[in-house]
Scaffold this active site. Sequence first.
Site, PDB file in Angstrom:
ATOM      1  N   GLY A  75      58.617  46.798  34.902  1.00  0.00           N
ATOM      2  CA  GLY A  75      58.386  45.395  34.533  1.00  0.00           C
ATOM      3  C   GLY A  75      56.916  45.048  34.608  1.00  0.00           C
ATOM      4  O   GLY A  75      56.064  45.931  34.668  1.00  0.00           O
ATOM      5  N   ASN A  76      56.621  43.774  34.579  1.00  0.00           N
ATOM      6  CA  ASN A  76      55.223  43.324  34.675  1.00  0.00           C
ATOM      7  C   ASN A  76      55.169  41.982  35.405  1.00  0.00           C
ATOM      8  O   ASN A  76      56.203  41.428  35.781  1.00  0.00           O
ATOM      9  CB  ASN A  76      54.596  43.238  33.281  1.00  0.00           C
ATOM     10  N   ASN A  77      53.955  41.468  35.558  1.00  0.00           N
ATOM     11  CA  ASN A  77      53.756  40.288  36.411  1.00  0.00           C
ATOM     12  C   ASN A  77      53.862  38.952  35.683  1.00  0.00           C
ATOM     13  O   ASN A  77      53.473  37.926  36.235  1.00  0.00           O
ATOM     14  CB  ASN A  77      52.362  40.344  37.039  1.00  0.00           C
TER      15      ASN A  77
END
Length: 399
Positions: free
Chosen positions: A208-210
């Site tokens: 995933g990412n932020n």
Amino acid sequence: MKPNKHITLYVSGSIAAYKSATLARLLVKSGAEVHVVLTQAAQEFITAATFEVLTKHEVLIDAFHANTDYVPHIELADWTDLAIVAPASANLIGKLANGIADDMASLTLMATTAPKIIAPAMNENMLNNAAVARNMTQLKADGYAFLDSGYGFLAEGYAGQGRMAEPEQIFAAIDSGFGETKSVLAGKRVVVTAGGTREPLDPVRYIGNNSSGKMGYAVAQAAINAGAKVTLISGRSLLTAPLGSKKIDVLTTEEMGKAVQAEFAEADILIMAAAVADFKPAEYADQKIKKDPEKAGMTLDLNKTMDIVKTAGEQKKPGQFIVGFAAETQNLLANATKKLISKHMDMMVANDVSDKSIGFNSENNQVTFMLANQEPEKSGVQTKQEIAQLLINRVAQQL
Ligand code: PMT
């Protein structure tokens, strides 16, 4: 909310009147000066004293309040920067739609030239009644902004449509400029993506990412403020969807891609603010992957995900408009230009995310708006709400 903003809150006869006290408090706390007008029916649900303590102003009820120095309803109408009717009963909506001014609330609202926001609250069957629906359509055409009621547990003891929007939602919408901005996207259908996608690796892990969703949700709100009908397709985010938006929750790139394809087919504008995973695990493990004590590391095979915006760009119909965001840590404009062209977009919002205080999961952002054959235009470091407003204005200019 701008400090000292003059807000008049109109409370009409509905059980939701108790929520208006919280709304008055939120407005006062934000620095606004608030006057309250109660209808006769509202007083059956809440007293003037409640609002007088909260706002430190006398509550107005009686249009014939004896006064020789000034005309109270005109004085208040002229003073008002923003009028909010919450809760708005079927009766008050009916009066406003048909030009009936027979009490302090309807008289003052009709004399007010300031933007007006209506938050209806009533039983579901009343809301769907042909006359009420006609009156609401008329008020929308007359320029009233509506914060539509939601679905939930009604005072009647069953679930249905008609619950007034929560005070916090009303406050957030007002604070973002709802009802005050020009309807530059009136009648347009806008699809906005927000948040990050997640690609599961096993039942407990993912790539995933932020992305927090803040940028995309702000864009969705700005589009609603501009009069558009908005579908918000959101990856995981802790944020509450803007009132009036249709929200579709997704997890993976594939799910987001399918939702975008279905929604954009019927829409005018696509704004891809989501941070989408470019790769996903080649294989999903049904059980939690165990550490191999014999090995110092682990190699993951990844496959490319679908490029959502590129696919939309290839399938774009005449008149449809696509905006992408390019999150870059180096060579911002060169990389963003490549994406603008290769993904068939009409506008690119180049987002330098090398500075951790802006971009991902922050309150502020700084972007460069890029259009084919035009000089790039760099914004200052501004709140995501402000950037969203700039973006919507630029999209509207292009249409
Ligand atoms: O959510 P926040 O915390 O507020 O953060 C906001 C943000 C930094 C995520 C946002 O401003 C932003 O820059 N979004 C785009 C992030 C991104 O994925 O950029 P990209 O350069 O990798 O992709 C370019 C464009 O292609 C984007 O519009 C992206 O949505 C789209 N894309 C990317 C990959 C893919 N497989 N499909 C896509 O459609």
